[in-house]
Design a protein around this motif. Structure first.
Motif, PDB file in Angstrom:
ATOM      1  N   ALA A 170       1.003  -1.133  -0.087  1.00  0.00           N
ATOM      2  CA  ALA A 170      -0.015  -0.011   0.188  1.00  0.00           C
ATOM      3  C   ALA A 170       0.837   1.243  -0.146  1.00  0.00           C
ATOM      4  N   ALA A 171       2.287   1.217   0.873  1.00  0.00           N
ATOM      5  CA  ALA A 171       2.795   2.333   0.746  1.00  0.00           C
ATOM      6  C   ALA A 171       3.705   2.479  -0.654  1.00  0.00           C
ATOM      7  N   ARG A 172       4.049   1.431  -1.097  1.00  0.00           N
ATOM      8  CA  ARG A 172       4.794   1.156  -2.350  1.00  0.00           C
ATOM      9  C   ARG A 172       3.908   1.881  -3.380  1.00  0.00           C
ATOM     10  N   LEU A 173       2.482   1.784  -3.580  1.00  0.00           N
ATOM     11  CA  LEU A 173       1.627   2.427  -4.365  1.00  0.00           C
ATOM     12  C   LEU A 173       1.546   3.933  -4.259  1.00  0.00           C
ATOM     13  N   TYR A 174       1.238   4.042  -2.882  1.00  0.00           N
ATOM     14  CA  TYR A 174       1.165   5.477  -2.448  1.00  0.00           C
ATOM     15  C   TYR A 174       2.203   6.409  -2.774  1.00  0.00           C
ATOM     16  N   PHE A 175       3.338   5.934  -2.319  1.00  0.00           N
ATOM     17  CA  PHE A 175       4.543   7.042  -2.426  1.00  0.00           C
ATOM     18  C   PHE A 175       5.120   6.646  -3.805  1.00  0.00           C
ATOM     19  N   ASP A 176       4.795   5.552  -4.591  1.00  0.00           N
ATOM     20  CA  ASP A 176       5.377   5.138  -6.055  1.00  0.00           C
ATOM     21  C   ASP A 176       6.865   5.155  -5.716  1.00  0.00           C
ATOM     22  N   GLU A 177       7.422   4.347  -4.500  1.00  0.00           N
ATOM     23  CA  GLU A 177       8.703   4.106  -4.325  1.00  0.00           C
ATOM     24  C   GLU A 177       9.026   2.863  -3.999  1.00  0.00           C
ATOM     25  N   GLU A 178      10.173   2.440  -4.196  1.00  0.00           N
ATOM     26  CA  GLU A 178      10.486   0.880  -3.557  1.00  0.00           C
ATOM     27  C   GLU A 178      10.536   0.635  -1.993  1.00  0.00           C
ATOM     28  N   VAL A 179       9.263   0.137  -1.517  1.00  0.00           N
ATOM     29  CA  VAL A 179       9.279  -0.014   0.040  1.00  0.00           C
ATOM     30  C   VAL A 179       9.281  -1.723   0.048  1.00  0.00           C
ATOM     31  N   ARG A 180      10.353  -2.025   1.088  1.00  0.00           N
ATOM     32  CA  ARG A 180      10.375  -3.444   1.105  1.00  0.00           C
ATOM     33  C   ARG A 180       9.949  -3.840   2.461  1.00  0.00           C
ATOM     34  N   SER A 181       9.714  -2.860   3.389  1.00  0.00           N
ATOM     35  CA  SER A 181       9.435  -3.447   4.732  1.00  0.00           C
ATOM     36  C   SER A 181       8.418  -2.355   5.578  1.00  0.00           C
ATOM     37  N   ILE A 182       7.836  -2.725   6.774  1.00  0.00           N
ATOM     38  CA  ILE A 182       7.171  -1.957   7.333  1.00  0.00           C
ATOM     39  C   ILE A 182       8.081  -0.704   7.674  1.00  0.00           C
ATOM     40  N   GLN A 183       9.192  -0.951   8.424  1.00  0.00           N
ATOM     41  CA  GLN A 183      10.066   0.035   8.653  1.00  0.00           C
ATOM     42  C   GLN A 183      10.359   0.960   7.463  1.00  0.00           C
ATOM     43  N   GLU A 184      10.635   0.497   6.593  1.00  0.00           N
ATOM     44  CA  GLU A 184      10.858   1.575   5.311  1.00  0.00           C
ATOM     45  C   GLU A 184       9.694   2.161   4.950  1.00  0.00           C
ATOM     46  N   ALA A 185       8.430   1.698   5.070  1.00  0.00           N
ATOM     47  CA  ALA A 185       7.211   2.393   4.724  1.00  0.00           C
ATOM     48  C   ALA A 185       6.888   3.325   5.791  1.00  0.00           C
ATOM     49  N   MET A 186       7.124   2.818   7.082  1.00  0.00           N
ATOM     50  CA  MET A 186       6.973   3.977   8.192  1.00  0.00           C
ATOM     51  C   MET A 186       7.722   5.114   8.307  1.00  0.00           C
ATOM     52  N   GLU A 187       8.944   5.048   7.766  1.00  0.00           N
ATOM     53  CA  GLU A 187       9.760   6.336   7.851  1.00  0.00           C
ATOM     54  C   GLU A 187       9.054   7.192   6.690  1.00  0.00           C
ATOM     55  N   LEU A 188       8.511   6.720   5.525  1.00  0.00           N
ATOM     56  CA  LEU A 188       7.950   7.764   4.577  1.00  0.00           C
ATOM     57  C   LEU A 188       6.714   8.247   5.221  1.00  0.00           C
ATOM     58  N   VAL A 189       5.947   7.256   5.832  1.00  0.00           N
ATOM     59  CA  VAL A 189       4.493   7.720   6.486  1.00  0.00           C
ATOM     60  C   VAL A 189       4.895   8.692   7.439  1.00  0.00           C
ATOM     61  N   ILE A 190       5.543   8.540   8.447  1.00  0.00           N
ATOM     62  CA  ILE A 190       5.818   9.483   9.532  1.00  0.00           C
ATOM     63  C   ILE A 190       6.461  10.753   9.188  1.00  0.00           C
ATOM     64  N   ALA A 191       7.242  10.726   8.173  1.00  0.00           N
ATOM     65  CA  ALA A 191       7.749  11.852   7.518  1.00  0.00           C
ATOM     66  C   ALA A 191       6.553  12.889   7.082  1.00  0.00           C
ATOM     67  N   LYS A 192       5.868  12.299   6.313  1.00  0.00           N
ATOM     68  CA  LYS A 192       4.680  12.852   5.667  1.00  0.00           C
ATOM     69  C   LYS A 192       3.573  13.341   6.573  1.00  0.00           C
ATOM     70  N   ILE A 193       3.348  12.620   7.826  1.00  0.00           N
ATOM     71  CA  ILE A 193       2.456  13.047   8.739  1.00  0.00           C
ATOM     72  C   ILE A 193       2.874  14.107   9.414  1.00  0.00           C
TER      73      ILE A 193
END
Lengths: 368, 368
Positions: free
Chosen positions: B133-156
């Motif tokens: 879901a994060a890969r689709l939303y950010f259009d970036e290579e996201v391989r783990s929840i940790q990587e996804a969460m870094e993007l999510v928290i920065a945006k929040i």
């Protein structure tokens, strides 16, 4: 009060194994477009919103989206009930919040007794229910839908405001109606039907359950029919919605145009495979194919499906013609039966080499 | 901002086959009572409202009723997210209507980026999501929840209003937490955990997912724990909810009292069957029984279940003691093996008649 009457959406239904979701999405958009163009004051959905009590998640997403669009974005009042295909309890999720935006979704018998008043009209939204629900509600011996309905309609009428029009929205088999193949029979033994006379005092009765809009001929009681054809027996039905005006006392049918029609296609195998023929056909339609050929055709369905992706079924206008030898298998040697079958399938005789292989195989079989 | 923090309701869950629905209804009523008594300004539910993506219809009815009561009758704002046990799509039904009464139910990643502002606090409601879901939303290579969460928290954080407090509501495994037996592991391979440092800039992080409130020790990041015990490994946990005050910077634990406790009961068979013993016991609790007897006891579980209706399991404080003869079956006659077994089960010797029947039966067997 001018409103649009539809029913039997059956979101999530499959048609002979084909997923209808995309077609359903498009037909629901047409219904919304008609409601907006005709500037109706409400949209009435007379039950069977879903095809199953536990619809697939994609069906949930689609119905959520379309109802949101209708009620939240376009701000159209929506009056809906659960049908025999819906789970009333599951469908009820969120319904107490919906009334804030004039979306009334009734899933319990007792909700029918409190009318929704819009403009000059009282709407009584009576969801599909089992006799046991009436037995519990009225605390009386109720053995059939007819007995239940007598009690229910009497109670509804006691809430009539004589200064207003009265519309009943419900989902049952009304006596004298004609069925098609895609409805589920609610009850067996003739106890399931509601006499039309019981419903005579309403200005309009918006029915769901039967999928043909002509299932019942009555001045004030109307099935809308389903927005799509769900069975071959509906191939010749015209699908659409009704525009109802209780003030003027009129109702008009407005047809819907499906993405893929349901049709019977009669042709020979050679025609069906001829680009000149099929390029003039709506190849993507749901097709019941009537084949005029009499001979056996190998790999028939797979070949046809390569060109016609939505074949509902295949029938022959005449019986399959078999070679006379085939009918006499009992008096033939195994080698001859196989050779005949090979000819039947390929229209070719066995080569010398093939005959030898056959003989060897049959010999090996006999020695085991 | 004073709010109540709960999570992991798992409505519809079964506990070793026992239906928890009645217990869940009562514990949800306690949560509502605490919210009202403490005059909180909102109730936060950090995911896993249901136990399954398609909950049983009775679970749907219960959750609908309790949430309606909280939000519509008591007019308490509710802030909720879907957890890994929920189907986000199914749970989302009705959610666009809920916001009119301050019930915010977020089921999609992107909803986390628009905060809900209540009083002096921005609430970011981040539902459970898969890395895809994060890969689709950010259009970036996201391989783990940790990587996804870094993007999510920065945006929040880019949506932080510095004049307000910031609360994150989410449903993940935060690194350093302790698991119990009743959670489902979200992902394998260590890719599923979120480092606590990532969440350091919130005034409070209201977590769901782990069922023990002490799973993580952190000044501002807190699991509420589940309101009920769902596994034997939680027998010694204290269950409850948190009262959080972001203005004062405090949080307090308030315990809940279950209808049926989860306990380990150690006793002998004779004690367990003695009315003097069990009349002083909460016989209806969920009990793991530790039996101190060593001998074989016929029909043990059925006898115990007649007195203790919610037995989770049975274990022995010591191994089962078997008579020495039983261990030497190979060197014994069939008659002797049967006689020993009879004694083991009944503590009685075979009568002469019984011995005769046994001999006759064995003789008949041998002749077949």
């Amino acid at each position: 009060m001018r409103f649009l009457h539809t029913a039997d959406w059956h979101v999530g239904k499959k048609f002979n194994g084909y997923d209808l979701l995309a077609d359903q999405g498009k037909i629901l958009d047409q219904i919304t477009a008609i409601a907006l163009r005709e500037k109706v004051e409400a949209v009435v959905i007379a039950g069977d919103l879903y095809d199953r009590t536990v619809p697939p998640v994609e069906a949930v997403a689609l119905l959520n989206q379309k109802i949101q669009h209708l009620n939240l974005q376009e701000q159209l009042p929506v009056l809906a009930i659960s049908g025999n295909h819906d789970s009333g309890t599951r469908l009820a999720t969120g319904s107490p919040w919906y009334t804030q935006t004039d979306f009334y979704l009734h899933t319990n018998l007792e909700q029918a007794f409190t009318p929704v008043v819009l403009g000059d009209t009282q709407f009584f939204l009576l969801p599909y229910f089992e006799p046991i629900a009436a037995r519990l509600y009225f605390d009386e011996e109720v053995r059939s839908i007819q007995e239940a309905m007598e009690l229910v309609i009497a109670k509804i009428k006691s809430a009539f405001d004589p200064k207003l029009r009265h519309v009943l929205v419900t989902h049952f088999f009304v006596a004298g109606s004609l069925r098609s193949d895609s409805e589920t029979k609610i009850e067996v033994g003739g106890l399931d039907s509601v006499p039309a006379e019981l419903l005579a005092d309403f200005d309009y009765v918006a029915l769901g359950h039967l999928h043909g809009r002509n299932a019942l001929q009555h001045p004030t009681i109307q099935y809308s029919g389903s927005p799509l054809k769900f069975s071959l027996s509906e191939a010749h039905q015209e699908k659409g919605v009704f525009l109802v005006d209780t003030t003027a006392g009129t109702r008009h049918f407005i047809p819907l145009v499906p993405e893929h029609e349901v049709r019977i296609l009669e042709a020979s195998y050679e025609e069906l495979l001829d680009p000149v023929f099929y390029q003039n056909q709506q190849r993507e339609d749901f097709l019941q194919i009537k084949l005029t050929n009499r001979g056996v055709i190998p790999n028939l369905m797979n070949t046809l499906r390569g060109i016609y992706p939505r074949i509902l079924g295949l029938e022959r206008t005449a019986g399959i013609e078999r070679s006379t030898e085939i009918k006499q298998t009992e008096s033939q040697s195994p080698e001859q039966v196989m050779a005949d079958f090979f000819y039947e399938m390929t229209q070719e005789k066995l080569t010398k080499q093939q005959s030898q292989w056959l003989e060897d195989s049959l010999g090996a079989q006999n020695q085991e």
